[in-house]
Design a protein around this motif. Structure first.
Motif, mmCIF file in Angstrom:
data_model
loop_
_atom_site.group_PDB
_atom_site.id
_atom_site.type_symbol
_atom_site.label_atom_id
_atom_site.label_comp_id
_atom_site.label_asym_id
_atom_site.label_seq_id
_atom_site.Cartn_x
_atom_site.Cartn_y
_atom_site.Cartn_z
ATOM 1 N N PRO A 76 54.188 55.230 25.648
ATOM 2 C CA PRO A 76 54.623 55.006 27.036
ATOM 3 C C PRO A 76 53.474 55.097 28.032
ATOM 4 N N CYS B 119 63.154 47.998 37.470
ATOM 5 C CA CYS B 119 62.318 48.609 36.434
ATOM 6 C C CYS B 119 63.056 49.718 35.694
ATOM 7 N N PHE C 298 63.673 49.939 31.713
ATOM 8 C CA PHE C 298 63.461 51.178 30.965
ATOM 9 C C PHE C 298 64.651 51.466 30.046
ATOM 10 N N CYS D 209 64.687 49.157 27.019
ATOM 11 C CA CYS D 209 63.640 49.546 26.058
ATOM 12 C C CYS D 209 64.073 50.733 25.207
ATOM 13 N N SER E 156 58.559 50.570 28.194
ATOM 14 C CA SER E 156 59.320 51.549 28.976
ATOM 15 C C SER E 156 58.396 52.345 29.890
ATOM 16 N N ASP F 42 58.596 52.486 33.938
ATOM 17 C CA ASP F 42 58.755 53.788 34.586
ATOM 18 C C ASP F 42 57.653 54.046 35.602
ATOM 19 N N THR G 148 71.273 54.901 31.286
ATOM 20 C CA THR G 148 70.250 54.558 32.268
ATOM 21 C C THR G 148 70.549 53.227 32.945
#
Length: 391
Positions: A247, A274, A278, A281, A301, A305, A367
């Motif tokens: 990441p 975004c 994330f 991903c 991701s 982030d 998320t």
């Protein structure tokens, strides 16, 4: 430059130690629940101490506070080093040291965030924050990978190396110079909680902080990486270091891009988009059994982030007066701690119930739902066009 290097060394050391701590706990107990407890035992004291820490940061020299935190973490690393040599590195000791790291970071994060605007002029702040995050992400890349390699020679090698790097960060911070103007607010509960009131009154800032909190809380899979490395992907401690670093690779590349091409328009929608990327991903990572695909998903991701990190930190610094920056940074630290350490506990707990794959996939879906929900809950954020509000 000295503070940049101090943060670099401190972050490399911290990442090395987190890899070793997690792998050693899993070696000792073989329990996903205990991996989650490592995160919880860091988060609980950090949650309790961060708001008072923000008050202290606004009153005392921020560089001195940061330096003291480096020393405390170095001593904790030395304790682990001696515990390995003396063969008393137990589950309980690992959890106890996790508490020390949590307390130290409660003071460290508000201090380091509140220093940055004092070291650069405001017109360079967006680029400075992007550059600062790039150095941190570079450290996050090197730290886990280096920690994984050194762990093959024994955990005591990782702990000793981390202690040395933290001491170097301490020495460098002693030479950082800036004009310190302490706030003279009274030591009252109202003053301590002033940062909370400030964030609550600024809905775009509240939306950005809470979005990052819930996205990483639900979608983060850091605590489960030892399980993926050993049992699912079968890549060992070196592979674990690479998984933890992936990441940060994506985040570093994105930070460098944002340094060259700063965000100008539609910053709110970009942040929400975004976060959705994330989440996707993390679903891909959770379902993957291929090491290369897993690395790619984690790298993307991290890039997604990082856009949110730069937007959140820039909004925080531009909208907060200097005499409040320590306390507002403390609120931000609580959000970060909740998303990271409490997220590790959540991952361990859900993995114990649904297995590691189920935990990561459900978190990624959650998320995505958060990204959609925040458009409605925080219109001030979703409609935010520029970093600096129009007059």
């Amino acid at each position: 430059m000295r503070f940049w290097l101090a943060r670099l060394f401190g972050t490399v050391a911290n990442q090395m130690l987190m890899v070793a701590l997690a792998w050693q706990m899993y070696d000792v107990t073989g329990s996903a629940w205990d991996l989650g407890l490592v995160g919880l035992f860091q988060f609980a004291p950090q949650l309790a101490m961060t708001l008072p820490a923000g008050h202290v940061v606004d009153r005392l020299h921020r560089g001195s506070i940061f330096a003291a935190c480096m020393v405390a973490q170095s001593l904790a690393a030395m304790l682990l080093w001696f515990a390995i040599s003396g063969q008393f590195a137990t589950r309980e000791l690992i959890l106890g040291v996790s508490v020390i790291f949590g307390v130290a970071r409660a003071f460290q994060l508000p201090a380091q965030q509140a220093i940055t605007p004092l070291l650069v002029p405001q017109f360079l702040l967006v680029r400075a924050i992007a550059l600062s995050t790039s150095s941190v992400q570079a450290a996050v890349i090197c730290g886990p990978a280096l920690g994984g390699v050194l762990y093959t020679f024994g955990p005591e090698v990782v702990y000793a190396s981390g202690a040395v790097l933290l001491l170097l960060a301490f020495v460098l911070t002693l030479f950082v110079r800036y004009t310190h103007v302490p706030t003279h607010v009274a030591n009252t509960l109202r003053s301590i909680f002033a940062g909370v009131s400030f964030v609550w009154a600024h809905k775009a800032l509240l939306g950005a902080m809470s979005l990052d909190l819930f996205a990483v809380l639900l979608g983060g899979a850091t605590a489960l990486l030892p399980i993926y490395a050993r049992d699912i992907l079968q890549v060992g401690p070196v592979g674990l270091g690479l998984l933890r670093a992936a990441p940060a690779v994506g985040a570093l590349l994105m930070s460098l891009a944002l340094t060259r091409w700063p965000l100008q328009r539609k910053v709110g929608l970009r942040m929400l988009s975004c976060v959705a990327v994330f989440g996707v991903c993390m679903v891909v990572f959770g379902l993957s059994t291929n090491f290369v695909v897993s690395l790619a998903a984690l790298a993307i991701s991290g890039a997604a982030d990082n856009v949110g990190v730069v937007i959140r930190l820039t909004l925080m610094q531009l909208e907060t007066p200097d005499e409040m920056r320590g306390r507002v940074a403390a609120v931000n630290t609580i959000f970060i701690g909740a998303s990271n350490q409490l997220g590790e506990f959540e991952s361990g707990a859900t993995a114990a119930l649904f297995g590691p794959v189920g935990s990561v996939v459900l978190g990624g879906v959650g998320t995505l739902l958060v990204a959609v929900g925040w458009i409605w809950l925080f219109p001030a954020l979703s409609k935010r066009d520029r970093m600096v509000r129009s007059s």
